[in-house]
Design a protein around this motif. Structure first.
Motif, short mmCIF file in Angstrom:
data_model
loop_
_atom_site.label_atom_id
_atom_site.label_comp_id
_atom_site.label_asym_id
_atom_site.label_seq_id
_atom_site.Cartn_x
_atom_site.Cartn_y
_atom_site.Cartn_z
N PHE A 50 0.83 -1.27 -0.11
CA PHE A 50 0.14 0.03 0.00
C PHE A 50 0.78 1.20 -0.04
O PHE A 50 0.50 2.17 -0.76
CB PHE A 50 -0.97 -0.01 1.09
N CYS A 51 1.66 1.31 0.88
CA CYS A 51 2.71 2.32 0.69
C CYS A 51 3.45 2.71 -0.59
O CYS A 51 3.78 4.00 -1.03
CB CYS A 51 3.79 2.29 2.09
N ALA A 52 3.81 1.64 -1.06
CA ALA A 52 4.76 1.66 -2.42
C ALA A 52 3.54 2.19 -3.53
O ALA A 52 4.04 3.03 -4.35
CB ALA A 52 5.18 0.21 -2.71
N VAL A 53 2.35 1.82 -3.61
CA VAL A 53 1.10 2.26 -4.43
C VAL A 53 1.17 3.69 -4.15
O VAL A 53 1.21 4.72 -5.17
CB VAL A 53 0.21 1.48 -4.39
N VAL A 54 0.86 4.11 -3.06
CA VAL A 54 0.81 5.75 -2.60
C VAL A 54 1.96 6.53 -3.05
O VAL A 54 1.89 7.67 -3.53
CB VAL A 54 0.79 5.94 -1.05
N GLN A 55 3.30 5.86 -2.69
CA GLN A 55 4.57 6.74 -3.19
C GLN A 55 4.66 6.87 -4.52
O GLN A 55 5.29 7.85 -5.26
CB GLN A 55 5.61 5.99 -2.51
N THR A 56 4.28 5.70 -5.49
CA THR A 56 4.46 5.86 -6.92
C THR A 56 3.29 6.16 -7.65
O THR A 56 3.64 6.59 -9.07
CB THR A 56 4.80 4.35 -7.40
N GLY A 57 2.11 6.00 -7.05
CA GLY A 57 0.96 6.48 -7.68
C GLY A 57 0.63 5.51 -8.66
O GLY A 57 -0.46 5.74 -9.77
N SER A 58 0.89 4.17 -8.51
CA SER A 58 0.62 3.09 -9.62
C SER A 58 0.61 1.93 -8.95
O SER A 58 1.67 1.47 -8.28
CB SER A 58 1.83 3.07 -10.78
N GLN B 239 -5.15 6.72 -15.49
CA GLN B 239 -4.08 7.35 -15.24
C GLN B 239 -3.27 6.90 -14.37
O GLN B 239 -2.09 7.09 -13.96
CB GLN B 239 -4.48 8.93 -15.30
N GLY B 240 -3.82 6.11 -13.60
CA GLY B 240 -2.99 5.58 -12.25
C GLY B 240 -3.93 5.51 -10.98
O GLY B 240 -5.24 5.20 -11.16
N VAL B 241 -3.58 6.05 -9.95
CA VAL B 241 -4.24 5.73 -8.64
C VAL B 241 -4.07 6.89 -8.02
O VAL B 241 -2.79 7.65 -8.11
CB VAL B 241 -4.21 4.73 -7.79
N SER B 242 -5.05 7.66 -7.33
CA SER B 242 -4.86 8.68 -6.29
C SER B 242 -5.38 8.37 -5.08
O SER B 242 -6.24 7.39 -4.78
CB SER B 242 -5.92 9.83 -6.82
N VAL B 243 -4.98 9.06 -4.00
CA VAL B 243 -5.19 8.47 -2.71
C VAL B 243 -6.23 9.68 -2.02
O VAL B 243 -6.18 10.68 -2.32
CB VAL B 243 -3.72 8.91 -1.81
N THR B 244 -7.02 8.90 -1.47
CA THR B 244 -8.13 9.31 -0.77
C THR B 244 -7.72 10.15 0.50
O THR B 244 -6.60 9.82 1.12
CB THR B 244 -9.23 8.45 -0.35
N ALA B 245 -8.44 11.00 1.25
CA ALA B 245 -8.30 11.54 2.61
C ALA B 245 -7.90 10.16 3.27
O ALA B 245 -6.91 10.13 4.49
CB ALA B 245 -9.22 12.39 3.12
#
Length: 309
Positions: free
Chosen positions: A19-27, A63-69
């Motif tokens: 999860f942290c890797a996805v948040v950091q890379t946006g993918s 386009q990838g993923v964005s992180v919610t609040a």
């Protein structure tokens, strides 16, 4: 309304790391690759994680993923869990190779520049069986680390909100105005800070206790700092001031050895806040380890590395 708490059995470190890797890379694809997981397995883990939390953490698009609040909050807690696990592994490894203790000391730039180098050298010479990890951080971040258990002992500026900590005065430092010798303010023997506010300033980056202190002093005088350059260290401040990009406020001990060779002059400030107290703190709700207690006692010895009051 009762909260639905997360079942720890449904969350593992592999999923948190993913999860942290996805948040950091946006993918999700890049996050899965970093964690050496197949894309399908990574997607399933993330879906299961969201189901366990009961909240949408990621918004998926072409386009990838964005992180919610909620995702940002989850990422912050996941990082703390990882830091805690790394500390857990590191400290146990220390004991396996013969260390008798491990102390995590966080301190602000002033303390590390002026007072702690010799104090820590003395401590390590007297306590070779204790490993000390040292980090330079902003004062507010040091307090949070002490409350979260990421640091054992902290040294930071007085006035930093520190509810939940046990505090003791450590050292005081004198803040001065540093300017080029050819600068108009260099002719003064002493100055009130308000008399300096017509000039450009060089300062530390946002979030430093010194920047907050000088900005507040300017506001009290009904002015704002004309901040021209912001840098990350006292040495960089001295270089920028020597380049005639502005004047700056910094601890006397941080500049007195290099001011002359760089063509700079330190002018004393008459303001009461220029005599600044550094505090030593640790959690009031969590007992110190034996090694950390030894360090606190030595740093606060009368006439030694610190001053207990």
């Amino acid at each position: 309304m009762a909260k639905n708490l997360i079942n720890p059995a449904r969350v593992d470190f592999v999923t948190l790391r993913l999860f942290c890797a996805v948040v950091q890379t946006g993918s999700i694809t890049k996050g899965a690759a970093q964690c050496h997981l197949a894309l399908s397995a990574a997607s399933r883990r993330l879906s299961d994680f969201e189901a366990a939390t009961g909240a949408q953490l990621l918004e998926r698009s072409v386009q990838g993923v964005s992180v919610t609040a909620a995702g940002h909050a989850a990422a912050q807690h996941a990082m703390r869990l990882f830091q805690g696990f790394e500390l857990f592994s590191s400290e146990l490894a220390d004991y396996s190779v013969g260390y008798r203790g491990h102390v995590r000391l966080w301190a602000n730039m002033s303390a590390l520049t002026e007072f702690l180098p010799q104090a820590l050298a003395d401590f390590m010479a007297q306590q070779p069986g204790i490993r000390v990890d040292i980090e330079e951080q902003l004062s507010a971040d040091i307090v949070r680390a002490l409350l979260d258990g990421l640091a054992d002992i902290g040294v930071f500026a007085e006035g930093t909100p520190a509810e939940g900590l046990t505090l003791a005065p450590f050292r005081s430092d004198e803040l001065v105005l540093l300017c080029p010798r050819a600068h108009p303010l260099a002719n003064a023997r002493k100055l009130a800070f308000a008399d300096c506010l017509d000039h450009d300033f060089v300062g530390l980056n946002r979030g430093s206790s010194l920047l907050e202190l000088t900005s507040r002093a300017a506001a009290d005088a009904g002015r704002t700092l004309r901040m021209r350059v912001q840098v990350r260290s006292f040495d960089a401040m001295c270089q920028m001031i020597a380049a005639k990009l502005g004047v700056g406020v910094l601890p006397l001990a941080a500049c007195k050895e290099t001011a002359g060779p760089r063509g700079l002059k330190a002018v004393r400030l008459t303001d009461a806040w220029a005599q600044r107290q550094l505090m030593l703190g640790y959690s009031a709700n969590r007992p110190l380890s034996a090694a950390a207690q030894v360090m606190v006692d030595q740093l606060l010895l009368p006439g030694g590395s610190g001053t207990r009051r």
